[in-house]
Design a protein around this motif. Structure first.
Motif, PDB file in Angstrom:
ATOM      1  N   GLN A 135       0.843  -1.178   0.000  1.00 21.34           N
ATOM      2  CA  GLN A 135       0.000   0.000   0.000  1.00 21.34           C
ATOM      3  C   GLN A 135       0.891   1.244   0.000  1.00 21.34           C
ATOM      4  O   GLN A 135       1.789   1.364   0.819  1.00 21.34           O
ATOM      5  N   GLU A 136       0.633   2.127  -0.935  1.00 19.27           N
ATOM      6  CA  GLU A 136       1.445   3.332  -1.009  1.00 19.27           C
ATOM      7  C   GLU A 136       0.996   4.332   0.055  1.00 19.27           C
ATOM      8  O   GLU A 136      -0.110   4.280   0.568  1.00 19.27           O
ATOM      9  N   GLN A 137       1.892   5.236   0.356  1.00 19.81           N
ATOM     10  CA  GLN A 137       1.596   6.313   1.294  1.00 19.81           C
ATOM     11  C   GLN A 137       2.017   7.625   0.659  1.00 19.81           C
ATOM     12  O   GLN A 137       3.108   7.720   0.087  1.00 19.81           O
ATOM     13  N   LEU A 138       1.167   8.638   0.752  1.00 19.85           N
ATOM     14  CA  LEU A 138       1.451   9.963   0.210  1.00 19.85           C
ATOM     15  C   LEU A 138       1.593  10.927   1.388  1.00 19.85           C
ATOM     16  O   LEU A 138       0.706  10.996   2.249  1.00 19.85           O
ATOM     17  N   VAL A 139       2.691  11.663   1.416  1.00 20.46           N
ATOM     18  CA  VAL A 139       2.958  12.572   2.528  1.00 20.46           C
ATOM     19  C   VAL A 139       3.260  13.952   1.982  1.00 20.46           C
ATOM     20  O   VAL A 139       4.263  14.143   1.277  1.00 20.46           O
ATOM     21  N   GLU A 140       2.401  14.907   2.322  1.00 16.71           N
ATOM     22  CA  GLU A 140       2.573  16.288   1.872  1.00 16.71           C
ATOM     23  C   GLU A 140       3.399  17.078   2.890  1.00 16.71           C
ATOM     24  O   GLU A 140       3.398  16.787   4.090  1.00 16.71           O
ATOM     25  N   SER A 141       4.053  18.110   2.386  1.00 21.98           N
ATOM     26  CA  SER A 141       4.786  19.039   3.249  1.00 21.98           C
ATOM     27  C   SER A 141       4.902  20.367   2.521  1.00 21.98           C
ATOM     28  O   SER A 141       4.610  20.466   1.323  1.00 21.98           O
ATOM     29  N   GLY A 142       5.338  21.389   3.259  1.00 24.35           N
ATOM     30  CA  GLY A 142       5.580  22.681   2.644  1.00 24.35           C
ATOM     31  C   GLY A 142       4.530  23.733   2.933  1.00 24.35           C
ATOM     32  O   GLY A 142       4.679  24.890   2.533  1.00 24.35           O
ATOM     33  N   GLY A 143       3.461  23.330   3.615  1.00 22.09           N
ATOM     34  CA  GLY A 143       2.442  24.311   3.953  1.00 22.09           C
ATOM     35  C   GLY A 143       2.918  25.261   5.036  1.00 22.09           C
ATOM     36  O   GLY A 143       4.005  25.098   5.602  1.00 22.09           O
ATOM     37  N   GLY A 144       2.114  26.276   5.313  1.00 24.42           N
ATOM     38  CA  GLY A 144       2.471  27.223   6.352  1.00 24.42           C
ATOM     39  C   GLY A 144       1.673  28.491   6.241  1.00 24.42           C
ATOM     40  O   GLY A 144       0.671  28.555   5.518  1.00 24.42           O
ATOM     41  N   LEU A 145       2.138  29.511   6.959  1.00 17.89           N
ATOM     42  CA  LEU A 145       1.497  30.827   6.972  1.00 17.89           C
ATOM     43  C   LEU A 145       2.299  31.773   6.097  1.00 17.89           C
ATOM     44  O   LEU A 145       3.527  31.885   6.250  1.00 17.89           O
ATOM     45  N   VAL A 146       1.627  32.447   5.188  1.00 21.13           N
ATOM     46  CA  VAL A 146       2.298  33.382   4.282  1.00 21.13           C
ATOM     47  C   VAL A 146       1.402  34.584   4.065  1.00 21.13           C
ATOM     48  O   VAL A 146       0.170  34.485   4.146  1.00 21.13           O
ATOM     49  N   GLN A 147       2.002  35.729   3.795  1.00 17.21           N
ATOM     50  CA  GLN A 147       1.226  36.926   3.513  1.00 17.21           C
ATOM     51  C   GLN A 147       0.720  36.912   2.075  1.00 17.21           C
ATOM     52  O   GLN A 147       1.317  36.273   1.190  1.00 17.21           O
ATOM     53  N   ALA A 148      -0.358  37.611   1.849  1.00 15.84           N
ATOM     54  CA  ALA A 148      -0.902  37.728   0.500  1.00 15.84           C
ATOM     55  C   ALA A 148       0.179  38.245  -0.449  1.00 15.84           C
ATOM     56  O   ALA A 148       0.949  39.140  -0.104  1.00 15.84           O
ATOM     57  N   GLY A 149       0.242  37.641  -1.623  1.00 18.27           N
ATOM     58  CA  GLY A 149       1.266  37.982  -2.601  1.00 18.27           C
ATOM     59  C   GLY A 149       2.513  37.120  -2.508  1.00 18.27           C
ATOM     60  O   GLY A 149       3.363  37.152  -3.400  1.00 18.27           O
ATOM     61  N   GLY A 150       2.616  36.350  -1.436  1.00 15.79           N
ATOM     62  CA  GLY A 150       3.780  35.499  -1.245  1.00 15.79           C
ATOM     63  C   GLY A 150       3.679  34.174  -1.994  1.00 15.79           C
ATOM     64  O   GLY A 150       2.731  33.940  -2.758  1.00 15.79           O
ATOM     65  N   SER A 151       4.658  33.304  -1.746  1.00 15.24           N
ATOM     66  CA  SER A 151       4.744  32.029  -2.450  1.00 15.24           C
ATOM     67  C   SER A 151       4.994  30.882  -1.476  1.00 15.24           C
ATOM     68  O   SER A 151       5.568  31.077  -0.406  1.00 15.24           O
ATOM     69  N   LEU A 152       4.573  29.711  -1.879  1.00 13.24           N
ATOM     70  CA  LEU A 152       4.880  28.480  -1.171  1.00 13.24           C
ATOM     71  C   LEU A 152       5.085  27.381  -2.203  1.00 13.24           C
ATOM     72  O   LEU A 152       4.477  27.410  -3.282  1.00 13.24           O
ATOM     73  N   ASN A 153       5.920  26.408  -1.842  1.00 15.31           N
ATOM     74  CA  ASN A 153       6.138  25.251  -2.718  1.00 15.31           C
ATOM     75  C   ASN A 153       5.801  23.993  -1.922  1.00 15.31           C
ATOM     76  O   ASN A 153       6.512  23.622  -0.989  1.00 15.31           O
ATOM     77  N   LEU A 154       4.693  23.366  -2.278  1.00 14.05           N
ATOM     78  CA  LEU A 154       4.276  22.146  -1.612  1.00 14.05           C
ATOM     79  C   LEU A 154       4.953  20.941  -2.259  1.00 14.05           C
ATOM     80  O   LEU A 154       5.178  20.921  -3.461  1.00 14.05           O
ATOM     81  N   SER A 155       5.236  19.942  -1.433  1.00 14.87           N
ATOM     82  CA  SER A 155       5.815  18.688  -1.918  1.00 14.87           C
ATOM     83  C   SER A 155       4.945  17.522  -1.475  1.00 14.87           C
ATOM     84  O   SER A 155       4.275  17.588  -0.441  1.00 14.87           O
ATOM     85  N   CYS A 156       4.986  16.462  -2.254  1.00 13.80           N
ATOM     86  CA  CYS A 156       4.268  15.234  -1.900  1.00 13.80           C
ATOM     87  C   CYS A 156       5.165  14.062  -2.270  1.00 13.80           C
ATOM     88  O   CYS A 156       5.459  13.844  -3.453  1.00 13.80           O
ATOM     89  N   VAL A 157       5.586  13.333  -1.254  1.00 12.61           N
ATOM     90  CA  VAL A 157       6.440  12.167  -1.462  1.00 12.61           C
ATOM     91  C   VAL A 157       5.585  10.905  -1.398  1.00 12.61           C
ATOM     92  O   VAL A 157       4.773  10.751  -0.480  1.00 12.61           O
ATOM     93  N   ILE A 158       5.781  10.037  -2.362  1.00 18.86           N
ATOM     94  CA  ILE A 158       5.047   8.772  -2.402  1.00 18.86           C
ATOM     95  C   ILE A 158       5.987   7.649  -1.975  1.00 18.86           C
ATOM     96  O   ILE A 158       7.050   7.482  -2.560  1.00 18.86           O
ATOM     97  N   THR A 159       5.600   6.898  -0.974  1.00 17.94           N
ATOM     98  CA  THR A 159       6.412   5.782  -0.511  1.00 17.94           C
ATOM     99  C   THR A 159       5.609   4.489  -0.591  1.00 17.94           C
ATOM    100  O   THR A 159       4.378   4.506  -0.624  1.00 17.94           O
ATOM    101  N   GLY A 160       6.311   3.381  -0.637  1.00 15.42           N
ATOM    102  CA  GLY A 160       5.662   2.086  -0.620  1.00 15.42           C
ATOM    103  C   GLY A 160       5.355   1.542  -1.986  1.00 15.42           C
ATOM    104  O   GLY A 160       5.113   0.353  -2.159  1.00 15.42           O
ATOM    105  N   ARG A 161       5.345   2.407  -2.996  1.00 15.33           N
ATOM    106  CA  ARG A 161       5.079   1.953  -4.352  1.00 15.33           C
ATOM    107  C   ARG A 161       5.537   3.046  -5.295  1.00 15.33           C
ATOM    108  O   ARG A 161       5.365   4.227  -5.025  1.00 15.33           O
ATOM    109  N   VAL A 162       6.125   2.655  -6.392  1.00 18.21           N
ATOM    110  CA  VAL A 162       6.536   3.643  -7.376  1.00 18.21           C
ATOM    111  C   VAL A 162       5.344   3.951  -8.266  1.00 18.21           C
ATOM    112  O   VAL A 162       4.858   3.083  -8.986  1.00 18.21           O
TER     113      VAL A 162
END
Length: 123
Positions: A1-28
């Protein structure tokens, strides 16, 4: 069974940027299309973006067009969501998901989901 794990969220001001990531483990999941969805307070799950298994195709929801970019790095079994020019209405929990379909924007087509990462955009 694969697992998906997100990261990169947070608090940012309007106009700012964020880069979210999602790593998949357990299965390619190299043969799976991958997507991002979000759930804002009091609202249902909204399609944000999807990328085909070979990264040859992408599609975006109306709220993401021109501001967000989805990409994938197969060697790291990871997908990303680069979010620029963030607005307070982008505040939501963001989920990555996998589908066996070539491309889809429908929640019901995605069978594997991560736990989500919170994005909060202040005005």
């Amino acid at each position: 069974q694969e697992q998906l794990v997100e990261s990169g969220g947070g608090l940012v001001q309007a106009g700012g940027s964020l880069n979210l990531s999602c790593v998949i483990t357990g299965r390619v999941l190299s043969r799976y299309a991958m997507g991002w969805f979000r759930v804002a307070p009091g609202k249902g799950r909204e399609f944000v973006a999807v990328i085909s298994y070979n990264a040859g195709e992408t599609a975006y929801g109306d709220s993401a067009k021109g501001r967000f970019t989805i990409s994938r790095e197969p060697a790291k079994n990871t997908i990303y969501l680069q979010m620029n020019s963030l607005k307070p209405e982008d505040t939501a929990v963001y989920y990555c998901a996998a589908t066996i379909r070539r491309m889809s924007a429908r929640v019901q087509d995605f069978g594997s989901w991560g736990q989500g990462t919170q994005v909060t955009v202040s005005s």
